[in-house]
Design a protein around this motif. Structure first.
Motif, short mmCIF file in Angstrom:
data_model
loop_
_atom_site.label_atom_id
_atom_site.label_comp_id
_atom_site.label_asym_id
_atom_site.label_seq_id
_atom_site.Cartn_x
_atom_site.Cartn_y
_atom_site.Cartn_z
N VAL A 25 37.99 37.54 43.57
CA VAL A 25 38.66 38.65 42.86
C VAL A 25 37.75 39.25 41.78
O VAL A 25 37.88 40.44 41.46
CB VAL A 25 40.01 38.21 42.24
CG1 VAL A 25 41.00 37.82 43.32
CG2 VAL A 25 39.84 37.09 41.24
N LEU A 26 36.84 38.47 41.24
CA LEU A 26 35.90 39.04 40.27
C LEU A 26 35.02 40.09 40.92
O LEU A 26 34.80 41.18 40.36
CB LEU A 26 35.03 37.93 39.66
CG LEU A 26 35.64 37.14 38.51
CD1 LEU A 26 34.78 35.93 38.17
CD2 LEU A 26 35.83 38.02 37.27
N VAL A 27 34.53 39.81 42.12
CA VAL A 27 33.70 40.78 42.83
C VAL A 27 34.51 42.01 43.18
O VAL A 27 34.10 43.16 42.93
CB VAL A 27 33.10 40.15 44.11
CG1 VAL A 27 32.38 41.22 44.95
CG2 VAL A 27 32.12 39.04 43.74
N TRP A 28 35.69 41.80 43.76
CA TRP A 28 36.54 42.93 44.14
C TRP A 28 36.92 43.77 42.92
O TRP A 28 36.89 45.00 42.96
CB TRP A 28 37.80 42.43 44.83
CG TRP A 28 37.57 41.82 46.18
CD1 TRP A 28 36.41 41.83 46.91
CD2 TRP A 28 38.52 41.10 46.97
NE1 TRP A 28 36.57 41.15 48.09
CE2 TRP A 28 37.86 40.70 48.18
CE3 TRP A 28 39.85 40.75 46.80
CZ2 TRP A 28 38.50 39.98 49.18
CZ3 TRP A 28 40.50 40.04 47.80
CH2 TRP A 28 39.84 39.65 48.97
N GLY A 29 37.30 43.10 41.84
CA GLY A 29 37.74 43.81 40.65
C GLY A 29 36.66 44.64 40.01
O GLY A 29 36.89 45.78 39.58
N MET A 30 35.45 44.11 39.94
CA MET A 30 34.35 44.85 39.32
C MET A 30 33.95 46.06 40.16
O MET A 30 33.62 47.12 39.61
CB MET A 30 33.16 43.92 39.08
CG MET A 30 33.42 42.89 37.99
SD MET A 30 32.04 41.76 37.75
CE MET A 30 32.71 40.71 36.44
N VAL A 31 34.00 45.93 41.48
CA VAL A 31 33.71 47.08 42.35
C VAL A 31 34.77 48.17 42.14
O VAL A 31 34.45 49.36 42.04
CB VAL A 31 33.66 46.64 43.83
CG1 VAL A 31 33.62 47.86 44.75
CG2 VAL A 31 32.45 45.75 44.07
N PHE A 32 36.03 47.76 42.07
CA PHE A 32 37.12 48.72 41.84
C PHE A 32 36.94 49.46 40.52
O PHE A 32 37.11 50.69 40.46
CB PHE A 32 38.46 47.99 41.85
CG PHE A 32 39.63 48.84 41.41
CD1 PHE A 32 40.19 49.76 42.28
CD2 PHE A 32 40.14 48.75 40.12
CE1 PHE A 32 41.25 50.57 41.87
CE2 PHE A 32 41.19 49.55 39.71
CZ PHE A 32 41.75 50.46 40.59
N CYS A 33 36.59 48.75 39.47
CA CYS A 33 36.41 49.38 38.16
C CYS A 33 35.25 50.36 38.16
O CYS A 33 35.30 51.42 37.55
CB CYS A 33 36.19 48.32 37.08
SG CYS A 33 37.69 47.42 36.64
N LEU A 34 34.17 50.01 38.86
CA LEU A 34 33.02 50.90 38.95
C LEU A 34 33.39 52.20 39.64
O LEU A 34 33.06 53.30 39.17
CB LEU A 34 31.89 50.21 39.70
CG LEU A 34 30.64 51.06 39.98
CD1 LEU A 34 30.00 51.52 38.68
CD2 LEU A 34 29.64 50.28 40.83
N LEU A 35 34.10 52.10 40.76
CA LEU A 35 34.51 53.29 41.49
C LEU A 35 35.49 54.14 40.66
O LEU A 35 35.38 55.38 40.62
CB LEU A 35 35.16 52.89 42.82
CG LEU A 35 34.24 52.25 43.86
CD1 LEU A 35 35.04 51.79 45.07
CD2 LEU A 35 33.15 53.24 44.29
N SER A 36 36.44 53.49 40.01
CA SER A 36 37.44 54.20 39.20
C SER A 36 36.78 54.95 38.05
O SER A 36 37.08 56.12 37.80
CB SER A 36 38.48 53.22 38.66
OG SER A 36 39.17 52.58 39.70
N SER A 37 35.88 54.28 37.33
CA SER A 37 35.20 54.91 36.20
C SER A 37 34.40 56.12 36.65
O SER A 37 34.41 57.17 36.00
CB SER A 37 34.27 53.89 35.52
OG SER A 37 35.01 52.83 34.96
N THR A 38 33.71 55.97 37.76
CA THR A 38 32.89 57.07 38.28
C THR A 38 33.75 58.28 38.63
O THR A 38 33.41 59.42 38.26
CB THR A 38 32.11 56.60 39.53
OG1 THR A 38 31.30 55.47 39.18
CG2 THR A 38 31.23 57.72 40.06
#
Length: 460
Positions: free
Chosen positions: A321-334
């Motif tokens: 979930v750490l990997v999935w969550g960080m990818v999600f945050c990167l996409l959302s911020s962008t």
């Protein structure tokens, strides 16, 4: 019973990534829809005027307080229930669930009575200006009725998620959210109800979700048994619930206090500032609620497996979930940074001042959203394991210990720019604290002891 046993098998034996998706995706969709209909509310209210947007923003902290009551008992019980299921203590889990639900409703009803009696001074304390107050009051009076049902909904939602009933949780939230979005334009434009129309739509939506939850509880499909005879409040039971529930409540109270103080300070800069920051808060809450929603499936998975002695399975879930969550945050911020203009214009295209302020605030918050998953995941992990101290520190840090001094100091020193910068800087401080807590945990425990949880008592 077949479906109940299949949910236990999902928690205990299913491939980790597959189990997390089955548990997390439905709850994430449900939470996303809940956050989305809050955005839709603001979208339609935005067609009415700046003061009406401000009214919805002023009342929102009250909803957060009642959300906290639902989480106090619902999330607190959810963590304990998952651990009880891990040691096959089904009767104790049912007793915990029933006691938590009834306690949540009684507490919420008493609190709402107090809010109603002192509504005007409360709204003014939350930042309602003379132009906003009439709209805030008429909106709040209807929303208060809906909150009674929503406390029940939140408590039940968290509790049934603990037994792996993620799909039932999603259906209740999804139905309420869709109905709310459909009824907003009907009440506002066809019935000419103004800002009250948004509140009526919310009330109907929460009643629908309430009905779905009641049907599930009465259907006999749950592994847990919900009946009045199982309501057996006791201090040992409440200790287990409150150990995790209090950090959740504190987080929501601080979240409410944060929004209230922000609105109060923003009101000194005019209605446009109150409206702008309210819009940004709803937008950012969509991403946050999606993370929280997914982690509602992760939390019982961790609690169940750690309690059952499956340490490696729990640690594997956290890494995933750490990997999935960080990818999600990167996409959302962008996306928020690149598309900030069309996003904000859709909410308030007729007020240039609102757009100017909201643009600054949205970009600042989008940048620090990159670290949201890291702090929330570890906070959830601590709470799932019954570690209320560490989870509580994370809950208190972001919206309390860091934000409260920063918002006053920065606003005093830098005016509106300081007010906008307070939350992003508080997030940065919170992320640093989480890193320290995680590293401290690793230093204190040898690998074989990491994530070991004290076995829950079978009797209370």
């Amino acid at each position: 019973m077949k479906s109940s046993h299949s949910r236990i098998n999902l928690l205990e034996q299913e491939k980790v990534s597959k189990a997390l998706l089955k548990l997390g995706i439905p709850t994430m969709i449900g939470m996303m829809v809940s956050a989305l209909y809050n955005l839709v509310d603001v979208f339609f209210v935005g067609q009415l005027g700046t003061a009406q947007i401000g009214a919805v923003s002023i009342v929102y902290p009250l909803e957060m307080i009642l959300l906290g009551i639902g989480l106090l008992f619902g999330a607190g019980a959810s963590s304990f229930i998952a651990r009880l299921l891990g040691i096959k203590a089904y009767d104790e889990a049912s007793q915990c669930a029933t006691t938590a639900i009834i306690s949540a409703v009684l507490t919420g009803a008493l609190l709402l009575l107090g809010i109603t009696l002192f509504l005007n001074p409360i709204l003014m304390a939350l930042g309602a200006t003379p132009t906003i107050l009439p709209y805030a009051r008429e909106y709040a009076l209807i929303i208060i009725i809906s909150m009674v049902f929503n406390v029940f909904n939140i408590a039940v939602n968290n509790i049934i998620t603990a037994e792996g009933a993620a799909m039932q949780s999603m259906m209740a939230m999804l139905a309420g959210g869709v109905i709310n979005m459909m009824l907003d334009p009907v009440f506002i434009f066809i019935f000419n109800s103004g800002v009250k129309g948004v509140a009526y739509a919310t009330l109907v939506a929460r009643l629908v979700s309430f009905g779905i939850y009641c049907y599930y509880l009465a259907s006999g499909k749950s592994l847990l048994r919900f009946q009045l005879s199982a309501f057996k409040p006791s201090w040992p039971l409440y200790q287990e619930i409150l150990k995790v529930g209090i950090p959740m409540l504190v987080f929501q109270l601080l979240n409410s206090l944060t929004m209230g103080i922000t609105n109060f300070l923003a009101s000194g800069f005019g209605d446009s500032t109150v409206a702008a920051l309210g819009i940004v808060n709803r937008i950012m809450s969509l991403g946050s609620m999606m993370i929280f929603g997914f982690l509602k499936g992760y939390q019982p998975f961790i609690g169940f497996n750690v309690s059952a002695g499956n340490q490696e399975r729990a640690e594997s879930a956290t890494r995933t979930v750490l990997v999935w969550g960080m990818v999600f945050c990167l996409l959302s911020s962008t996306l928020l940074i690149l598309l900030h203009n069309p996003i904000l214009t859709s909410f308030s295209q007729n007020d240039a001042q609102v757009l100017r302020i909201a643009t600054k605030a949205l970009i600042a918050n989008a940048v620090v959203f990159l670290g949201m998953a890291y702090q929330v995941i570890h906070g959830t992990r601590f709470l799932a394991m019954g570690k209320g101290k560490e989870g509580g520190l994370i809950s208190i840090g972001r919206q309390g210990a860091f934000f409260l001094p920063l918002v006053f100091i920065l606003t005093l020193a830098f005016g509106l720019n300081g007010l906008i910068a307070a939350q992003p800087l508080a997030d940065i401080c919170s992320i640093v604290m989480v890193v320290i807590l995680v590293q401290k945990e690793k230093r204190q425990l040898v690998p074989s002891e990491i994530a070991i949880l004290e076995k829950p008592t079978r009797r209370f």
